[in-house]
Design a protein around this motif. Structure first.
Motif, PDB file in Angstrom:
ATOM      1  N   GLY A 110       0.531  -1.246  -0.208  1.00  0.00           N
ATOM      2  CA  GLY A 110      -0.152  -0.471  -0.198  1.00  0.00           C
ATOM      3  C   GLY A 110       0.983   1.270   0.216  1.00  0.00           C
ATOM      4  N   GLY A 170      -8.025   2.093   0.590  1.00  0.00           N
ATOM      5  CA  GLY A 170      -7.120   3.496   1.530  1.00  0.00           C
ATOM      6  C   GLY A 170      -8.212   4.720   0.618  1.00  0.00           C
ATOM      7  N   TRP A 222     -12.659   1.460 -12.547  1.00  0.00           N
ATOM      8  CA  TRP A 222     -10.911   1.165 -12.955  1.00  0.00           C
ATOM      9  C   TRP A 222     -10.911   1.436 -14.483  1.00  0.00           C
TER      10      TRP A 222
END
Ligand SMILES: Cc1cc2nc3c(=O)[nH]c(=O)nc-3n(C[C@H](O)[C@H](O)[C@H](O)COP(=O)(O)OP(=O)(O)OC[C@H]3O[C@@H](n4cnc5c(N)ncnc54)[C@H](O)[C@@H]3O)c2cc1C
Length: 468
Positions: free
Chosen positions: A43, A114, A454
């Motif tokens: 991440g 996130g 996405w």
């Protein structure tokens, strides 16, 4: 189309929240699928340096020891360098469609996607050399490269400090660190603020470490100052620093400094696309654009079988993300009927530690806020959406012509329709349109409602079942 991979728990996001969730769920006997867009686990905060895709690099070697077991765990299937572009409920669970063309079927999902950085545009922000602090950090951690030699770090929030400290340690000259907020009188006396800050001495010490690294290198630290423009022929050459009025609508002092790079960011906005696609309940963020997933004490969302952890639930930092991931992984395992296996730390102690981390984050949030007048920095020709080159003048015209929310402005100007699909410009547009239209942030909405979360090649969509 490749037949779907079937797992008990699918975890989307390989940051601290996702890694902790995957470890907890596999520890309780689940088969876990862990997906992340980046080719290595970690991440943002544990971002590892990578050589190149397909180089056979160990995806966990550079992680803190507690996460390294994920690489060899037979219960965990890693899908790295692959993004989930669509998620939906199907009979018996959930289906995730990946940009690699694969699909994953899961009994439960942990969303650990996130956040993205909040960028407020300014004249010149489309020049090469203007970037976010996270981009400079990612270049340094991921590729060992300095974003520039003479750098201004600016915006708002505690993240500016580790970025500036990382840059000076790596050999850059940080010309200035400019924090736009000023400590407002009386804020430390507010209920909860002082208590929240003192609840995490380790974080205060970490912040002090960054500050002392910067002071040792004599980096000027400015409070109440912002980058309001930058200029240069083909890349950033000069940056304007301005001492802001209390509502940021103007400034009483300015100076142009020589720099080849400016890193400007105003905190983070949760990445909500997949949570919204799965129908999870959301809460607005006070005075800030975007929303966050609402979770229960075990990190369950309002959609049965979907759990969320980390910054998608609100910006509380990496330690909180990890604790939330642990709880979410356990709850997801429980949802699919797995309860045996390795016992972890007692849930009550995890929740106590989490409460401390969250109260620190809440206190920190109260120290700064975005001044309503920031759009005064913009010129007519300043691009607000860089992908579609939509200018500030066009956004104003759209609102003048009757657009009352972001979807209306997008329809009239194309802002938010480019490659990033509003991830970069959306939050700032929300603030700007709310100001122009005299409406609340919740009323103007955001651009996170998308069945394709996405960017994905048309061929991949054609070969999958596609959003139903
Ligand atoms: C650009 C950036 C840089 C940051 N750098 C730092 C730092 O250096 N130090 C620090 O303390 N904090 C940093 N932060 C704050 C930081 O994000 C956290 O506190 C912490 O990493 C949060 O953990 P998380 O697991 O919630 O999210 P993250 O660590 O952000 O992990 C989320 C992961 O989800 C993946 N993802 C998102 N959507 C999809 C999808 N559709 N498909 C597949 N994968 C997906 C992302 O690739 C990412 O790896 C940064 C934040 C950002 C946005």
């Amino acid at each position: 189309m490749t037949p779907p991979l079937s797992v008990d728990v699918a975890v989307i996001g390989g940051g601290p929240a996702g890694m902790a969730a995957a470890s907890a769920a596999t520890g309780l006997g689940c088969r876990v699928g862990l997906v992340d867009s980046y080719p290595l686990l970690g991440g943002q905060v544990h971002r590892q340096a990578w050589r190149r895709l397909g180089a056979g690099q160990d995806p966990v070697a550079g992680l803190p020891r507690r996460f390294r077991g994920l690489g060899a765990d037979p219960g965990v299937r890693l899908h790295l360098g692959s993004s989930v572009w669509h998620a939906r409920q199907v009979t018996g669970g959930f289906e995730l469609l990946l940009t690699t063309g694969e699909s994953v079927h899961a009994g439960a999902v942990v969303l650990a996607t996130g956040a993205v950085e909040l960028v407020l545009p300014f004249p010149g922000w489309d020049l090469p050399g203007a970037m976010t602090p996270g981009a400079a950090q990612a270049l340094l951690k991921g590729q060992g490269r300095l974003a520039g030699r003479r750098v201004v770090v600016a915006g708002s929030g505690p993240f500016l400090l580790p970025v500036a400290a990382g840059l000076v340690r790596a050999g850059a000259t940080v010309v200035a660190v400019a924090e736009a907020s000023r400590l407002r009188p009386g804020v430390l006396g507010r209920p909860g603020v002082w208590r929240g800050l003192s609840s995490s001495p380790a974080k205060l010490a970490e912040g002090a470490g960054y500050l002392s690294a910067l002071l040792r290198r004599r980096v000027p630290l400015l409070a109440g100052w912002a980058v309001t423009a930058c200029r240069g022929r083909s890349q950033v050459e000069e940056v304007r620093l301005s001492r802001l009025a209390p509502d940021w609508a103007g400034w009483d002092r300015e100076r142009w400094v020589r720099a080849d790079t400016c890193c400007v960011g105003y905190g983070f906005v949760p990445s909500m696309e997949l949570a919204r696609a799965l129908g999870c309940g959301e809460r607005p963020r006070r005075g800030l654009p975007g929303s966050a997933v609402v979770v229960g004490p075990d990190q369950s969302t309002s959609t049965g079988g979907v759990f969320a952890a980390g910054e998608v639930c609100g910006i509380s930092g990496a330690a909180a993300a990890e604790l939330e991931g642990l709880l979410a992984g356990r709850a997801a395992a429980c949802w699919v009927g797995k309860r045996g296996g390795r016992p972890g730390p007692p849930t009550a102690s995890v929740r106590r530690r989490l409460a401390r981390q969250r109260s620190f984050a809440v206190a920190l949030e109260q120290l700064g806020r975005i001044g309503a007048g920031w759009t005064a920095w913009l010129e007519d020709e300043t691009p607000v959406c860089r992908c579609e080159e939509t200018t500030w003048a066009k956004v104003r015209q759209a609102v003048g012509a009757g657009a009352r929310d972001l979807r209306g402005v997008r329809g009239l100007t194309r802002a938010g329709m480019g490659y990033c699909q509003g991830r970069v410009c959306g939050p700032a547009l929300a603030l700007a349109v709310a100001g122009l239209a005299g409406r609340g942030l919740a009323e103007v909405g955001d651009l996170a409602t998308r069945s394709i979360a996405w960017p994905v090649p048309l061929g991949t969509i054609a070969h999958s079942a596609g959003p139903g």
